[in-house]
Design a protein around this motif. Sequence first.
Motif, PDB file in Angstrom:
ATOM      1  N   UNK A   1       0.771  -1.227   0.000  1.00  0.00           N
ATOM      2  CA  UNK A   1       0.000   0.000   0.000  1.00  0.00           C
ATOM      3  C   UNK A   1       0.805   1.282   0.000  1.00  0.00           C
ATOM      4  N   UNK A   2       2.133   1.222   0.030  1.00  0.00           N
ATOM      5  CA  UNK A   2       2.936   2.434  -0.076  1.00  0.00           C
ATOM      6  C   UNK A   2       2.991   2.879  -1.536  1.00  0.00           C
ATOM      7  N   UNK A   3       3.527   4.065  -1.791  1.00  0.00           N
ATOM      8  CA  UNK A   3       3.320   4.698  -3.096  1.00  0.00           C
ATOM      9  C   UNK A   3       3.840   3.875  -4.278  1.00  0.00           C
ATOM     10  N   UNK A   4       5.099   3.439  -4.227  1.00  0.00           N
ATOM     11  CA  UNK A   4       5.611   2.641  -5.339  1.00  0.00           C
ATOM     12  C   UNK A   4       4.938   1.272  -5.379  1.00  0.00           C
ATOM     13  N   UNK A   5       4.773   0.659  -4.214  1.00  0.00           N
ATOM     14  CA  UNK A   5       4.196  -0.684  -4.155  1.00  0.00           C
ATOM     15  C   UNK A   5       2.762  -0.707  -4.665  1.00  0.00           C
ATOM     16  N   UNK A   6       1.975   0.303  -4.322  1.00  0.00           N
ATOM     17  CA  UNK A   6       0.586   0.305  -4.774  1.00  0.00           C
ATOM     18  C   UNK A   6       0.491   0.607  -6.267  1.00  0.00           C
ATOM     19  N   UNK A   7       1.445   1.356  -6.813  1.00  0.00           N
ATOM     20  CA  UNK A   7       1.474   1.565  -8.256  1.00  0.00           C
ATOM     21  C   UNK A   7       1.869   0.293  -8.996  1.00  0.00           C
ATOM     22  N   UNK A   8       2.668  -0.557  -8.363  1.00  0.00           N
ATOM     23  CA  UNK A   8       3.006  -1.845  -8.947  1.00  0.00           C
ATOM     24  C   UNK A   8       1.835  -2.815  -8.899  1.00  0.00           C
ATOM     25  N   UNK A   9       0.951  -2.618  -7.922  1.00  0.00           N
ATOM     26  CA  UNK A   9      -0.193  -3.499  -7.737  1.00  0.00           C
ATOM     27  C   UNK A   9      -1.078  -3.508  -8.973  1.00  0.00           C
ATOM     28  N   UNK A  10      -1.633  -4.685  -9.277  1.00  0.00           N
ATOM     29  CA  UNK A  10      -2.449  -4.810 -10.474  1.00  0.00           C
ATOM     30  C   UNK A  10      -3.911  -5.056 -10.197  1.00  0.00           C
TER      31      UNK A  10
END
Length: 451
Positions: A148-157
């Motif tokens: 849920x952090x910024x880079x991680x959530x952008x990686x989320x699909x």
Amino acid sequence: MTPQPNPQAGAAVKAADRAHVFHSWSAQELIDPLAVAGAEGSYFWDYEGKRYLDLASGLVYTNIGYQHPKVVAAIQEQAARMTTFAPAFAVEARSEAARLIAERTPGDLDKIFFTNGGADAVEHAVRMARLHTGRPKVLSAYRSYHGGTQQAVNLTGDPRRWASDSGQAGVVHFWAPFLYRSRFYAETEEQECARALEHLETTIAFEGPGTVAAIILETVPGTAGIMLPPAGYLAGVREICDKYGIVFVLDEVMAGFGRTGSWFAAGLYDVVPDLMTFAKGVNSGYVPLGGVAISERIAATFAERPYPGGLTYSGHPLACAAAVATINVMEEEGVVEHAARLGAEVVAPALRELAERHPSVGDVRGVGMFWALELVKNRETREPLVPYNATGQDNTPMAAFAASAKAHGVWPFVNMNRTHVVPPCNISETELKEGLAALDTALSVADEYTE
């Protein structure tokens, strides 16, 4: 422990929660969180004295269940000796935890960078890959979750990304294999694998291979639906990464530490990534801890060049002491082997039997203590039981199913059209069969919404 009802205390806990706690992933006025009085082993209970068999393992992290006495004792002992210390120092609990983790990671992933959880492990793995390659882009799959952090959530699909997607995070999404809902018109696992690899390599070609720093995949996707990759897929991704000088990152935050009946799911596929993230089961969630296991090649990048990243609580002594105790307990009690056996001998046949009886079950998939049932409105068309990202009235069938499961004493992990069966990896066979029987009853409610 026998639950002792105390409704007055429960009401006070609930009132304070509703007045002051801001819950994640929730519309605050539309939720009704259960007040939990205690937990032990595979169960937790409320202030009314009602017990629930936890088929969600918290958030898929209590791999050895709640309140294991040896891990609790290790935390108490560490707190009495050294509660905390800065990460720049060598501390016994931290060193031992790193050694034990490195002994179990595949290949040469022998350096351990500690974080506070899975999302920041993903953040740092991506940073390491970009610094190592000097490239900006990262490829990740649809049907994935990375934090849920910024880079991680952008990686989320999945839809949890949408509200935070800046469109400037350097992320490119692609389709990973999933034969049940194939995006490649495949009819066999072999076709699905070959076409998914071709799609990935074509995506890289059109993005520019020299711009891609990393490909990140959950070894076995978790909240997206526990979709086991077909034979040869992860090895094929490894070959593509080697061909273009791309860093291969495997996210084992959910799949690691026994969940799949192997210390790490990568071991099931005989593949070694360049970086591997972990958290959750490393210490059964008793104290927040995560990390990145780093290959020799990536570690060498920072041998004489400072790594520009860190956390105040990196390798926190209490968390690391819990990890040491957890790993030792898993070895002593054969938890990994137990999860593999129960998955093969109990869960697999039981869930396939449920699928034969319940028209709402479209697909069964999993391994170890990591399983999912895909719920459908129509088996022939595979129409999902509820629409993608359903809320409110549209989500009524799944809400009714979950409510029935809870009424029968099991707490499910429900996400979109799937219910996951992810109990503690050391659950007893008797407890597991009890939970599967309750799940059988709850599925009758889902059946009412089928065509």
